[in-house]
Write an enzyme that holds these catalytic residues in place. Structure first.
Site, short mmCIF file in Angstrom:
data_model
loop_
_atom_site.label_atom_id
_atom_site.label_comp_id
_atom_site.label_asym_id
_atom_site.label_seq_id
_atom_site.Cartn_x
_atom_site.Cartn_y
_atom_site.Cartn_z
CG ASN A 157 -18.47 -5.57 -2.26
OD1 ASN A 157 -19.02 -4.50 -2.00
ND2 ASN A 157 -17.16 -5.66 -2.43
CE LYS A 199 -15.74 -5.71 -7.42
NZ LYS A 199 -14.40 -5.46 -6.83
NE ARG A 221 -16.34 -3.38 1.00
CZ ARG A 221 -16.10 -2.39 0.16
NH1 ARG A 221 -16.76 -2.33 -0.97
NH2 ARG A 221 -15.23 -1.46 0.45
CG HIS A 258 -9.15 -0.73 2.13
ND1 HIS A 258 -8.36 0.34 1.76
CD2 HIS A 258 -10.01 -0.94 1.09
CE1 HIS A 258 -8.72 0.76 0.55
NE2 HIS A 258 -9.71 0.00 0.13
N GLY A 310 -5.08 -0.27 -4.37
CA GLY A 310 -5.93 -0.54 -5.52
C GLY A 310 -6.45 0.79 -6.02
NE ARG A 314 -12.53 7.45 -2.71
CZ ARG A 314 -12.60 6.13 -2.53
NH1 ARG A 314 -11.49 5.43 -2.27
NH2 ARG A 314 -13.75 5.49 -2.59
CB CYS A 327 -1.77 1.01 -11.61
SG CYS A 327 -0.02 0.85 -11.26
N GLY A 380 -4.97 -4.82 -5.80
CA GLY A 380 -4.63 -4.99 -7.21
C GLY A 380 -3.29 -4.40 -7.60
CG ASN A 396 -1.23 -7.86 -9.85
OD1 ASN A 396 -0.81 -9.00 -9.82
ND2 ASN A 396 -2.50 -7.57 -9.60
CD GLU A 432 -11.63 -6.48 0.62
OE1 GLU A 432 -11.96 -5.49 1.30
OE2 GLU A 432 -11.48 -6.44 -0.61
#
Length: 396
Positions: A9, A16, A88, A177, A206, A237, A280, A327, A331, A382
């Site tokens: 990715n 990643k 990806r 997504h 996320g 964003r 967050c 994420g 959570n 994913e």
């Protein structure tokens, strides 16, 4: 010999990766190269519970993949079982409605879509080219974030602008997504049989955030548009706003319109409102310490997420399930509660006790007893979806 799949990715400044076995169910090794393009580039590799980190001298995507290949050379039991590589890819436009084995035609198609994802697509192409060079003879597959949303009707994906812009330039909503939404749809069908014939709302929350309505297993509407900037407020964003603001910001700050757009992409959202962080967790800690701006940013996030869930729900016959993932979605107890509270007019009610006690990393049902709409937390994966697509295509 195992059928191992290397999942790659490539982001604009990160890469990643993971090697998955047992039809994607087992992660053998995973890692991330961060801050690519800078003097502080590092790569971290996690194997058998231990994490190692090393500096990258050149800080390029090619160097990151080279380090991964060198690591695999030192672990021939994993390398020898490698049968495919899955990538990806953020934007497939209208060209790619499903995952596909990569050849020259596919690379050219990704390049044509690059105008819609100028930060991501060049990185994807670099990653693909380097892996072809370093892993010759191993088939490679592209899995597109946009492909799941190719089922949208024209009334959902067309913008109310002159039709010539769509005909000549492909300007339309594409959504993102999609790999996550496809995974969630499959997992929900296993957890709640029959959901594949029902109406499902998903909030993928996320640093990048979006919503999706899934009607009988197919995407019927989503909040992101031609780029990931449309829709929800996110980490940095702004999400959707009056497009005239770009001109106003440009004039007020004496900057170009491209620079104003950059503000909306990189300096807005949770970061812009809180003036503290795009994370967050940091904001929730600050809110508990009495930081009113942190609380305001989280509450705006909750409000806008609820609005887009309600908006995308207009394409469903009924809201049978609401799923939180990503994420934040997986959570944040506070944001799940605040979002559901704002959807009470739709009969959506969260059990606060179940919400507080939901174990991390597991599927949880948070529905208040008697509530028709089932509320879930389902961790997304994913990488597994990419591995499964890769295995399926190379076996064909």
């Amino acid at each position: 010999m195992q059928n191992n799949i290397l999942v790659v990715n490539c982001g604009s400044s990160s890469l990643k990766f993971a090697v998955l076995a047992n039809a994607g169910q087992l992660t053998l090794v995973e890692g991330i190269a961060e801050r690519l393009g800078s003097d502080e580039s590092v790569i971290s590799i996690k194997y058998e519970g231990e994490k190692t980190q090393s500096q990258l001298i050149e800080g390029t995507h090619k160097e990151a993949v080279t380090v991964i290949k060198q690591w695999l050379d030192q672990h021939p039991d994993i390398l020898q079982g490698l049968v495919g590589i899955g990538h990806r890819v953020v934007h497939g436009g209208e060209t790619f409605a499903s995952s596909i084995i990569i050849d020259e035609y596919v690379i050219n198609g990704i390049e044509e879509c690059a105008k819609f994802a100028p930060l991501h697509s060049p990185a994807h192409i670099k990653g693909i080219e380097v892996t072809f060079e370093l892993f010759p003879g191993i088939p490679q597959v592209a899995v597109f974030d946009t492909s799941f949303h190719q089922s949208l009707e024209a009334e959902q994906y067309l913008y109310p602008i002159p039709m010539s812009y769509y005909r000549n330039h492909g300007f339309r909503k594409y959504g993102f997504h999609g790999t996550s939404y496809r995974y969630i749809s499959h997992q929900l069908a296993k957890t709640s049989p029959g959901s594949e014939q029902q109406g499902v709302l998903v909030a993928h929350l996320g640093n990048g955030a979006s919503t999706c309505a899934i009607n009988c297993g197919q995407s019927s509407d989503t909040s992101m548009g031609i780029t990931p900037l449309e829709g929800l407020m996110m980490g940095t964003r702004s999400g959707s706003l009056d497009p005239s603001l770009i001109s106003f910001i440009s004039q007020a700050e004496n900057i170009s319109q491209d620079a104003a757009l950059d503000v909306l992409n990189k300096q807005s959202g949770l970061l812009g409102v809180s003036e503290l962080s795009n994370d967050c967790r940091t904001l929730e800690e600050a809110m508990l310490s009495g930081d009113e701006r942190a609380k305001l940013s989280l509450d705006i996030f909750a409000s806008r997420t609820a609005k887009y869930l309600a908006s995308t729900a207009t394409t469903l016959d009924s809201i049978d399930h609401l799923v939180f993932t990503g994420g934040i979605g997986e959570n944040s107890i506070y944001l799940r509660e605040q979002i559901c509270q704002r959807l009470k007019a739709f009969g959506i009610k969260l059990d606060n006790s179940k919400n507080q006690q939901a174990p991390r990393g597991e599927i949880s049902n948070l529905t208040f007893e008697g509530c028709r709409t089932q509320i879930w937390v389902i961790p997304t994966n994913e990488e597994l979806m990419i591995a499964l697509d890769t295995i399926s295509l190379i076996q064909k």
